[in-house]
Structures are given as C-alpha cells and as structure tokens.
Scaffold this motif. Sequence first.
Motif, PDB file in Angstrom:
ATOM      1  N   GLY A  22       0.807  -1.206   0.000  1.00 51.05           N
ATOM      2  CA  GLY A  22       0.000   0.000   0.000  1.00 51.05           C
ATOM      3  C   GLY A  22       0.842   1.259   0.000  1.00 51.05           C
ATOM      4  O   GLY A  22       0.392   2.313  -0.426  1.00 51.05           O
ATOM      5  N   GLU A  23       2.082   1.137   0.468  1.00 54.49           N
ATOM      6  CA  GLU A  23       2.995   2.284   0.527  1.00 54.49           C
ATOM      7  C   GLU A  23       4.327   2.008  -0.152  1.00 54.49           C
ATOM      8  O   GLU A  23       4.913   2.887  -0.758  1.00 54.49           O
ATOM      9  N   ASN A  24       4.812   0.792  -0.012  1.00 53.15           N
ATOM     10  CA  ASN A  24       6.114   0.403  -0.553  1.00 53.15           C
ATOM     11  C   ASN A  24       5.921  -0.654  -1.631  1.00 53.15           C
ATOM     12  O   ASN A  24       5.042  -1.511  -1.515  1.00 53.15           O
ATOM     13  N   VAL A  25       6.773  -0.593  -2.647  1.00 50.02           N
ATOM     14  CA  VAL A  25       6.680  -1.519  -3.774  1.00 50.02           C
ATOM     15  C   VAL A  25       8.041  -2.152  -4.009  1.00 50.02           C
ATOM     16  O   VAL A  25       9.063  -1.462  -4.000  1.00 50.02           O
ATOM     17  N   TYR A  26       8.028  -3.472  -4.206  1.00 48.64           N
ATOM     18  CA  TYR A  26       9.233  -4.182  -4.613  1.00 48.64           C
ATOM     19  C   TYR A  26       8.896  -4.951  -5.883  1.00 48.64           C
ATOM     20  O   TYR A  26       7.998  -5.801  -5.890  1.00 48.64           O
ATOM     21  N   THR A  65       4.970   0.876 -12.675  1.00 47.05           N
ATOM     22  CA  THR A  65       4.546  -0.209 -11.780  1.00 47.05           C
ATOM     23  C   THR A  65       4.370   0.311 -10.362  1.00 47.05           C
ATOM     24  O   THR A  65       3.350   0.040  -9.708  1.00 47.05           O
ATOM     25  N   GLU A  66       5.324   1.071  -9.886  1.00 48.71           N
ATOM     26  CA  GLU A  66       5.228   1.629  -8.529  1.00 48.71           C
ATOM     27  C   GLU A  66       4.038   2.579  -8.408  1.00 48.71           C
ATOM     28  O   GLU A  66       3.264   2.487  -7.452  1.00 48.71           O
ATOM     29  N   THR A  67       3.862   3.456  -9.370  1.00 49.02           N
ATOM     30  CA  THR A  67       2.752   4.420  -9.341  1.00 49.02           C
ATOM     31  C   THR A  67       1.403   3.718  -9.341  1.00 49.02           C
ATOM     32  O   THR A  67       0.517   4.053  -8.545  1.00 49.02           O
ATOM     33  N   ILE A  68       1.245   2.734 -10.230  1.00 52.32           N
ATOM     34  CA  ILE A  68      -0.038   2.024 -10.340  1.00 52.32           C
ATOM     35  C   ILE A  68      -0.313   1.194  -9.095  1.00 52.32           C
ATOM     36  O   ILE A  68      -1.429   1.206  -8.566  1.00 52.32           O
ATOM     37  N   LYS A  70       0.674   1.638  -6.036  1.00 53.20           N
ATOM     38  CA  LYS A  70       0.299   2.530  -4.925  1.00 53.20           C
ATOM     39  C   LYS A  70      -1.075   3.153  -5.144  1.00 53.20           C
ATOM     40  O   LYS A  70      -1.879   3.241  -4.209  1.00 53.20           O
ATOM     41  N   ALA A  71      -1.360   3.575  -6.373  1.00 54.73           N
ATOM     42  CA  ALA A  71      -2.661   4.202  -6.668  1.00 54.73           C
ATOM     43  C   ALA A  71      -3.809   3.237  -6.433  1.00 54.73           C
ATOM     44  O   ALA A  71      -4.889   3.651  -6.000  1.00 54.73           O
ATOM     45  N   LEU A  72      -3.569   1.955  -6.704  1.00 57.54           N
ATOM     46  CA  LEU A  72      -4.609   0.936  -6.484  1.00 57.54           C
ATOM     47  C   LEU A  72      -4.642   0.455  -5.031  1.00 57.54           C
ATOM     48  O   LEU A  72      -5.465  -0.395  -4.686  1.00 57.54           O
ATOM     49  N   LYS A  73      -3.732   0.973  -4.213  1.00 56.81           N
ATOM     50  CA  LYS A  73      -3.627   0.569  -2.804  1.00 56.81           C
ATOM     51  C   LYS A  73      -3.483  -0.949  -2.682  1.00 56.81           C
ATOM     52  O   LYS A  73      -4.092  -1.600  -1.836  1.00 56.81           O
ATOM     53  N   THR A  74      -2.662  -1.491  -3.555  1.00 57.74           N
ATOM     54  CA  THR A  74      -2.432  -2.930  -3.601  1.00 57.74           C
ATOM     55  C   THR A  74      -1.798  -3.410  -2.301  1.00 57.74           C
ATOM     56  O   THR A  74      -0.873  -2.788  -1.795  1.00 57.74           O
ATOM     57  N   LYS A  75      -2.319  -4.512  -1.797  1.00 53.79           N
ATOM     58  CA  LYS A  75      -1.708  -5.181  -0.649  1.00 53.79           C
ATOM     59  C   LYS A  75      -1.496  -6.636  -1.052  1.00 53.79           C
ATOM     60  O   LYS A  75      -2.391  -7.456  -0.976  1.00 53.79           O
ATOM     61  N   GLY A  76      -0.298  -6.888  -1.524  1.00 50.75           N
ATOM     62  CA  GLY A  76       0.038  -8.215  -2.028  1.00 50.75           C
ATOM     63  C   GLY A  76       0.675  -8.084  -3.394  1.00 50.75           C
ATOM     64  O   GLY A  76       1.443  -7.156  -3.648  1.00 50.75           O
ATOM     65  N   LEU A  77       0.331  -8.984  -4.285  1.00 44.74           N
ATOM     66  CA  LEU A  77       0.947  -9.034  -5.609  1.00 44.74           C
ATOM     67  C   LEU A  77       0.158  -8.236  -6.640  1.00 44.74           C
ATOM     68  O   LEU A  77      -1.059  -8.084  -6.538  1.00 44.74           O
ATOM     69  N   ILE A  78       0.875  -7.736  -7.624  1.00 44.51           N
ATOM     70  CA  ILE A  78       0.262  -7.061  -8.768  1.00 44.51           C
ATOM     71  C   ILE A  78       1.053  -7.435 -10.015  1.00 44.51           C
ATOM     72  O   ILE A  78       2.278  -7.588  -9.961  1.00 44.51           O
ATOM     73  N   ASN A  79       0.346  -7.615 -11.126  1.00 39.28           N
ATOM     74  CA  ASN A  79       0.951  -7.896 -12.430  1.00 39.28           C
ATOM     75  C   ASN A  79       0.482  -6.806 -13.377  1.00 39.28           C
ATOM     76  O   ASN A  79      -0.718  -6.531 -13.459  1.00 39.28           O
ATOM     77  N   ILE A  80       1.419  -6.174 -14.060  1.00 38.94           N
ATOM     78  CA  ILE A  80       1.081  -5.128 -15.021  1.00 38.94           C
ATOM     79  C   ILE A  80       1.749  -5.477 -16.343  1.00 38.94           C
ATOM     80  O   ILE A  80       2.945  -5.778 -16.388  1.00 38.94           O
ATOM     81  N   GLN A  81       0.934  -5.431 -17.403  1.00 39.81           N
ATOM     82  CA  GLN A  81       1.439  -5.744 -18.735  1.00 39.81           C
ATOM     83  C   GLN A  81       1.578  -4.456 -19.533  1.00 39.81           C
ATOM     84  O   GLN A  81       0.733  -3.570 -19.463  1.00 39.81           O
ATOM     85  N   TYR A  82       2.672  -4.391 -20.287  1.00 34.29           N
ATOM     86  CA  TYR A  82       3.029  -3.193 -21.036  1.00 34.29           C
ATOM     87  C   TYR A  82       3.271  -3.521 -22.500  1.00 34.29           C
ATOM     88  O   TYR A  82       3.695  -4.620 -22.840  1.00 34.29           O
ATOM     89  N   ALA A  83       3.021  -2.533 -23.353  1.00 37.19           N
ATOM     90  CA  ALA A  83       3.446  -2.583 -24.750  1.00 37.19           C
ATOM     91  C   ALA A  83       4.367  -1.389 -24.956  1.00 37.19           C
ATOM     92  O   ALA A  83       4.172  -0.330 -24.357  1.00 37.19           O
ATOM     93  N   ILE A  91      -1.060  -1.963 -20.830  1.00 40.60           N
ATOM     94  CA  ILE A  91      -2.117  -2.781 -21.437  1.00 40.60           C
ATOM     95  C   ILE A  91      -3.176  -3.105 -20.381  1.00 40.60           C
ATOM     96  O   ILE A  91      -4.361  -2.931 -20.597  1.00 40.60           O
ATOM     97  N   GLU A  92      -2.710  -3.610 -19.232  1.00 44.47           N
ATOM     98  CA  GLU A  92      -3.631  -3.927 -18.143  1.00 44.47           C
ATOM     99  C   GLU A  92      -2.859  -4.042 -16.842  1.00 44.47           C
ATOM    100  O   GLU A  92      -1.665  -4.327 -16.834  1.00 44.47           O
ATOM    101  N   ALA A  93      -3.581  -3.794 -15.759  1.00 45.01           N
ATOM    102  CA  ALA A  93      -3.009  -3.944 -14.412  1.00 45.01           C
ATOM    103  C   ALA A  93      -3.919  -4.875 -13.632  1.00 45.01           C
ATOM    104  O   ALA A  93      -5.133  -4.664 -13.573  1.00 45.01           O
ATOM    105  N   ASN A  94      -3.329  -5.914 -13.051  1.00 42.86           N
ATOM    106  CA  ASN A  94      -4.087  -6.915 -12.308  1.00 42.86           C
ATOM    107  C   ASN A  94      -3.564  -6.975 -10.876  1.00 42.86           C
ATOM    108  O   ASN A  94      -2.501  -7.549 -10.634  1.00 42.86           O
TER     109      ASN A  94
END
Length: 189
Positions: A22-26, A65-68, A70-83, A91-94
């Motif tokens: 929610g605050e830090n991204v790795y 990736t970090e911006t998205i 945090k903006a989604l307030k993700t707590k756990g894993l996130i996958n983001i696809q890019y072109a 392309i999409e953020a999951n």
Amino acid sequence: MADRSMKGWGAIEAEADAICDGENVYIIGIMQHIEPAGIHSGDSYAVLPPYNLGDLIIEQIEQHTETIAKALKTKGLINIQYAKDDTVYVIEANPRASRTVPFICKAYNEPYVNYATKVMLGEKKVTDFDFNPTKKGYAIKVPVFSFEKFPNVNKELGPEMKSTGEAIYFIDNLQDDYFLKIYRERNYT
C-alpha cells in the motif's frame, strides 16, 4: 502461429510483477515477451530478465509499476502488462497474483509468494524483507499447448489464451541455441 499481418507494428510486450503493501513496492521481476504485442501473455515465450528493452524503458516500467500499485492501494501481488514502441503503454493492471509469479520465484530462487502472503495478512511490510534474488543468466517461460488433445482447435495465436501450462528453461546467455531458435521463429517484428 500468430497472424503475420502484425509484422511492422513493432510493439514489444513486457510485464512486471511486484509486491506492494500500500505504501512500498518491490518489483520481483520484469519479463520481456519474444512475440510482438497482440499474442496473449500466456501463449508467449517470455524472458527474465528482459533481453533488450534498455535501461530507459526498464526505468519507465519500474516507475509506472510503482505508481499504479500505490494508486490501487495494492496489498500483495500485482501484475502489469506493457506494450512498447517509442513509448511505454499500460495494457492492463491486475492487482492479484499472476501465473508468472511461481515462474519468477523459481527463476530467482526467492519465496515471493510467502512474502506477499505476509503482506496481504498485514503481518509484514515490504521493507521488512531482505530480498536476495539469485540472478544467473536468463529464464525463459515456455508455453505448453495441448493441441494434440484437441485436434479441431484453431491453433493460430492471438489475444485469446490457448496454452494449458508453462515450463521453464534456463540459459546462460543470449547466444544460447534454444533462445536464438525461438527468437527467430516467434519474433515477427
């Protein structure tokens, strides 16, 4: 085989997986697909780490990736696809675990799923972990198809996923015969 009319568009697809509290991204990994954008990521060969995106593009993917996350307030894993052509596009953020996470865990010999679970449960923050991925050479995500079990299925690859699994193949460098073979066969740009 993919529609070769895509030749010339030139967009490259990549994806990033990350853990966020929610605050830090790795960012646990960025993979570059061998096929051009337009082939479902589950059907694409993907290389970890990226094989020719360049530092500027990787930096943009990391920032997005970090911006998205945090903006989604993700707590756990996130996958983001890019072109990417001359610009990086999302392309999409999951905000969930993707099937690439176990691949990255195995490739880097790191228990990212365990870390993410502790973050999701509120037991830990991303900054509580001592990340230490083992990076030796490259790992290739190899899609597995079961076309022989379904002979009447259209085998042309596109935006709908047709693979039924995936395997991992390790190489020391990009001069590896296996990488060069699939790169020649599957990169239509």
